[in-house]
Design an enzyme around this catalytic site. Structure first.
Site, PDB file in Angstrom:
ATOM      1  N   MET A  91       2.318  -0.123  11.588  1.00 51.49           N
ATOM      2  CA  MET A  91       2.173  -0.129  10.159  1.00 51.49           C
ATOM      3  C   MET A  91       1.489  -1.787   9.868  1.00 51.49           C
ATOM      4  O   MET A  91       2.180  -2.660  10.337  1.00 51.49           O
ATOM      5  CB  MET A  91       3.411   0.153   9.723  1.00 51.49           C
ATOM      6  CG  MET A  91       3.397   0.187   7.913  1.00 51.49           C
ATOM      7  SD  MET A  91       4.808   0.389   7.373  1.00 51.49           S
ATOM      8  CE  MET A  91       4.882   2.158   6.984  1.00 51.49           C
ATOM      9  N   CYS A  92       0.395  -1.583   9.176  1.00 48.66           N
ATOM     10  CA  CYS A  92      -0.139  -2.936   8.816  1.00 48.66           C
ATOM     11  C   CYS A  92      -0.891  -2.803   7.770  1.00 48.66           C
ATOM     12  O   CYS A  92      -1.934  -2.594   7.673  1.00 48.66           O
ATOM     13  CB  CYS A  92      -1.204  -3.317   9.925  1.00 48.66           C
ATOM     14  SG  CYS A  92      -1.949  -4.725   9.820  1.00 48.66           S
ATOM     15  N   LEU A  93      -0.131  -3.105   6.610  1.00 49.46           N
ATOM     16  CA  LEU A  93      -0.842  -3.123   5.296  1.00 49.46           C
ATOM     17  C   LEU A  93      -0.046  -4.117   4.439  1.00 49.46           C
ATOM     18  O   LEU A  93       1.175  -4.462   4.599  1.00 49.46           O
ATOM     19  CB  LEU A  93      -0.934  -2.078   4.471  1.00 49.46           C
ATOM     20  CG  LEU A  93       0.232  -1.019   4.260  1.00 49.46           C
ATOM     21  CD1 LEU A  93      -0.450   0.153   3.090  1.00 49.46           C
ATOM     22  CD2 LEU A  93       1.128  -0.405   5.280  1.00 49.46           C
ATOM     23  N   ARG A  97      -0.071  -7.873   6.464  1.00 44.95           N
ATOM     24  CA  ARG A  97      -1.301  -8.259   6.916  1.00 44.95           C
ATOM     25  C   ARG A  97      -1.268  -9.930   6.691  1.00 44.95           C
ATOM     26  O   ARG A  97      -0.962 -10.517   5.640  1.00 44.95           O
ATOM     27  CB  ARG A  97      -2.442  -7.847   6.074  1.00 44.95           C
ATOM     28  CG  ARG A  97      -2.784  -6.451   6.524  1.00 44.95           C
ATOM     29  CD  ARG A  97      -3.888  -5.810   5.939  1.00 44.95           C
ATOM     30  NE  ARG A  97      -4.481  -6.377   5.169  1.00 44.95           N
ATOM     31  CZ  ARG A  97      -5.744  -5.988   4.553  1.00 44.95           C
ATOM     32  NH1 ARG A  97      -5.894  -4.817   4.319  1.00 44.95           N
ATOM     33  NH2 ARG A  97      -6.750  -6.861   4.051  1.00 44.95           N
TER      34      ARG A  97
END
Ligand code: ZN
Ligand code: ZN
Ligand code: ZN
Ligand code: ZN
Ligand code: ZN
Ligand code: ZN
Ligand code: ZN
Lengths: 157, 679
Positions: A91-93, A97
């Site tokens: 998960m990368c938001l 980030r």
């Protein structure tokens, strides 16, 4: 300087979270001797397609933490536009980030963001674009698959 | 791009012959286990006749320094002289060589790695008006002219060192004037020369090369100017200017309109005054590291987000070092968008990171400005200032030469692709990529002798092949008889359109379109490959020449003509390569033939030079004069081709709103393309 400072900070965060865990989550270290790897069991939020499921997440703190954001990955397979549908389950938001992360941000905030995303996926900033497409265009079909996966992989009754 | 040459597919083609040879089977193999039985042989004379007059050896034209007259071409002599001058070449000597007094900059000046950056040598005088039009960058002399100029510079450089001197033709001119083209033109030859004009050529654009130090100086000047007007400290002004993308007028206007809003939007918040400094605060706990030690240094900008100095330093170090940020580093405070100004950075980062920070700031400065671009060559740190706008790219090919000697297109930053405009290049490359599977076989390294069918590997840049077994001489490109290439029947560059009856059949039509494409692709790819082979040969020869120096008595300087020839070959092949992409998209009319004639002339000259270039090292000494002639001739043909093409490309300017085909274009003398290049 950095390591000592970071350890103090991490110890403080771990202390706070274990003493008062966020609702619907269980947090512990994967290995008591390593404060950089955390294991989280997250309950699927009520009235979401993930309800009843128990999702195992791995939170890794890079050595540069808190100057670099934590890395969050779903160990349990999940049908979600913001979680990569591969063996990484990353998960990368948002604050995850590195260009949005600020050093004062806390792990607790990261976990709460992840849980909120289970309630309301962010289709605009999706990692799985086809799932996002379905989420926007055919919500019923999306929920059906998400529920099936929850049952199949996340031990939902 | 396409990786055509390495991944050769093995295929025997019986049904799809090369366009200009009706039924030659082609075999493409990856690597031959044994050396190929046939290699190219030098021509028996070892001399190639002058292309203008095909003279005998006793009676050569002015393009050849060794002899005096060319009967056939006497009336053209003035033109030839101008051409040599325009190339920056010294006129041909008819007297005994004597030492030249002309001063040339040492070649090391070309190197970008020398820490000092000498201002670029002034090549062509620019009119005052032109100079004023340029963005007012710091007082560096103008670098004008492009690729051809610089390489010619080298030629004239070594020529003069070899002792060529001005002869009767220009004894009235001083040495300095010879390098100035405007003066050349004023000398009274221009009326006879319709193709080459004095001053800037049609295919050249104005540009300047800047070192990082020069850019920094200019940036700082701009900051200081605006700083005085806005009465803001330079650090804050820098942030404001960066936020306004370096539009000074826009910034000043909006600042006068609404100061607070501008400050807020560019991340400065309220007026920032007073130098940044550390503070010690009683009972302070750092929100990042959770340290609460007494007497600890802390830091905050005007926004008040205070952290311990160590954390602030580490935060900035990571942004600058690991993330390569500079102009847009925000305050570490949660949700704060205030930009960390350069004075604060100065206080908080180590010396080595300060340099990197400055470099990154320059980088964003160049990135922010439309008229500035970094040289795309690896490790090159120069930037080029060119005023050509994206919308002009349909009619101009803005080719620039960096101080690192890399030739590139300012429009698309690809390697020099004159004479083809950027959009044509993009379209062509896309097509080649899409068709690479089909195109692979054609670029194969081996073919069969059209007479005895033995396998032949191409091992040099020249297309003149001689079969060692049957002595058959043929052209590598079209597989036709080589003899036909030496005279007016030379037709290798021209694709003969097939008859209409065949075209009626749909299958034949698609075959024909593929054949047409392959005709051009084959020649395009061939020049790319040949340029590499020419370079290989040069490198090998250079080694030999070094060894030969002691035995032949030639000095290192004296063998530099090979370098000149090598560069001419590289550059001309680069141009030829793109002429085939250009021709592929040209609608067929009278203009196309003029284009192809120019292409043919250049190609013949290049193949001639390439052939000489492949002679054994011990023969090269005797060929020196001829090679130098051929080198200058090649350069001249290239300039003519570029000039004519660019001139016509410019014609499109006033007659169309967009790039593409239209009858108006052809009536106006502009190129007419067979496809819509605006897509
Ligand atoms: Zn001649
Ligand atoms: Zn701190
Ligand atoms: Zn702040
Ligand atoms: Zn460069
Ligand atoms: Zn271009
Ligand atoms: Zn043969
Ligand atoms: Zn040919």
């Amino acid at each position: 300087m950095a390591t000592a400072g970071a350890n103090k900070r991490i110890a403080k965060e771990l202390n706070e979270i274990t003493r008062e865990p966020p609702s619907g989550m269980k947090v512990r270290l994967v290995d008591e001797s390593n404060v950089h790897k955390w294991e989280i069991i997250m309950d699927g939020p009520a009235s979401s397609p993930y309800e009843g499921g128990h999702f195992k997440l791995l939170l890794t703190l890079p050595i540069e933490y808190p100057f670099k954001p934590p890395i969050l990955s779903f160990q349990t397979k999940i049908y979600h536009p913001n979680v990569s549908n591969d063996d990484k389950g990353s998960m990368c938001l948002g604050m995850l980030r590195s260009d949005e992360w600020k050093p004062p941000n806390k792990i607790l905030a990261v976990l709460n963001m992840a849980r909120n995303l289970l309630v309301e996926p962010n289709a605009e900033d999706a990692i799985e674009t086809s799932i996002a497409e379905q989420y926007r265009g055919d919500r019923k079909a999306f929920e059906k698959t998400a529920k099936e996966w929850t049952k199949k992989y996340a031990n939902a009754k | 791009m396409f990786s055509g040459y390495t991944q050769l597919s093995i295929r025997i083609l019986t049904s799809l012959p090369l366009p200009c040879s009706p039924s030659v089977p082609l075999v493409a193999t990856v690597n031959l286990p044994t050396p190929p039985p046939y290699t190219r042989q030098p021509t028996e004379t070892g001399l190639t006749p002058c292309l203008y007059c095909q003279p005998s050896r006793q009676n050569r034209c002015l393009a050849h320094p060794a002899t005096t007259t060319c009967n056939q071409q006497r009336e053209r002599l003035p033109v030839l002289v101008i051409l040599r001058r325009d190339l920056g070449l010294p006129p041909v000597s008819t007297t005994l060589p004597r030492r030249s007094s002309r001063k040339r900059k040492p070649s090391s000046d070309h190197s970008a790695s020398t820490g000092v950056n000498p201002p670029p040598r002034k090549k062509v005088d620019v009119s005052g008006a032109q100079r004023l039009k340029k963005a007012a960058l710091p007082a560096t002399p103008t670098t004008l002219g492009s690729t051809a100029m610089d390489s010619d510079d080298e030629f004239s450089g070594h020529s003069s060192m070899e002792g060529f001197e001005e002869d009767a033709f220009d004894s009235d001119m001083s040495d300095e004037l010879v390098s100035d083209m405007e003066v050349d033109a004023d000398a009274g030859f221009d009326s006879q020369d319709k193709i080459i004009k004095p001053g800037r050529k049609a295919y050249e654009v104005d540009y300047r090369v800047y070192s990082p130090a020069e850019i920094r100086a200019y940036q700082n000047d701009q900051i200081n100017d605006v700083s005085r007007i806005l009465e803001q400290p330079p650090e804050a002004t820098a942030i404001l200017l960066r936020h306004a993308r370096w539009s000074k007028e826009r910034l000043i206007e909006s600042y006068m309109d609404n100061q607070e809003q501008v400050l807020e939007e560019s991340g400065l918040g309220e007026d920032s005054a007073g130098p940044p400094r550390f503070q010690q605060i009683k009972g302070f706990v750092c929100e990042i590291c959770c340290e609460d030690e007494e007497g600890m240094d802390t830091f905050a900008m005007k926004c008040g987000h205070r952290f311990c100095a160590n954390c602030y330093k580490q935060y900035l170090a990571q942004k600058v070092k690991d993330e390569g940020e500079a102009a847009h580093i925000k305050c570490p405070g949660d949700g704060c968008n205030r930009i960390v100004d350069s004075k604060s950075v100065d206080l908080l980062v180590s010396t080595d990171l300060k340099d990197r920070y400055q470099t990154l700031l320059i980088r964003t400065y160049v990135d922010d400005k439309e008229n500035l671009k970094w040289c795309p060559a690896p490790n090159c740190e120069y930037a080029i200032d060119c005023g050509v706008k994206p919308r002009e790219l349909a009619t101009v090919v803005p080719t620039v030469r960096c101080k690192c000697s890399h030739d590139w297109c300012f429009g698309c930053t690809l390697n020099d692709h004159q004479p083809a405009p950027c959009r044509l290049v993009r379209k062509w490359l896309k097509k080649c990529e899409d068709d690479s599977e089909t195109a692979n076989w054609i670029s194969a390294h081996t073919k069969e002798c059209p007479k005895c069918q033995s396998t032949i590997e191409k091992n040099g840049g020249c297309n003149h092949m001689t079969c060692r077994k049957c002595r058959h001489e043929f052209c590598w490109m079209c597989m036709g008889h080589w003899q036909e290439h030496g005279n007016s029947w030379y037709n290798c560059n021209r694709y003969e359109e097939k008859s209409g009856s065949e075209a009626r059949d749909a299958q034949a039509k698609s075959r024909q379109s593929l054949e047409r494409y392959l005709h051009y692709y084959n020649r395009y790819a061939n020049h790319e490959q040949s340029a590499r082979l020419d370079k290989d040969i040069y490198l090998k020869t250079e080694k030999k020449m070094t060894q030969l120096q002691s035995s032949s008595g030639m000095s290192w300087i004296e063998v530099q003509f090979l370098e000149g020839a090598s560069q001419a070959l590289q550059q001309c092949r680069q141009t030829l390569k793109w002429t085939y992409a250009f021709a592929y998209y040209l609608a067929r009319n009278n203009q196309t033939e003029i284009f192809e004639d120019n292409q043919k002339d250049l190609e013949m000259a290049v193949e001639n030079l390439s052939e000489m270039f492949e002679k054994p090292a011990d023969q090269l000494k005797d060929l020196k004069g001829d090679m130098m002639d051929k080198t200058s001739y090649c350069n001249k043909r290239r300039i003519i081709l570029l000039e004519v093409t660019a001139e016509r490309l410019k014609q499109g300017e006033s007659h169309r709103s967009d790039f593409g085909t239209s009858e108006a274009n052809s009536r106006a003398g502009a190129w007419e393309f067979n496809t819509d290049l605006s897509a």
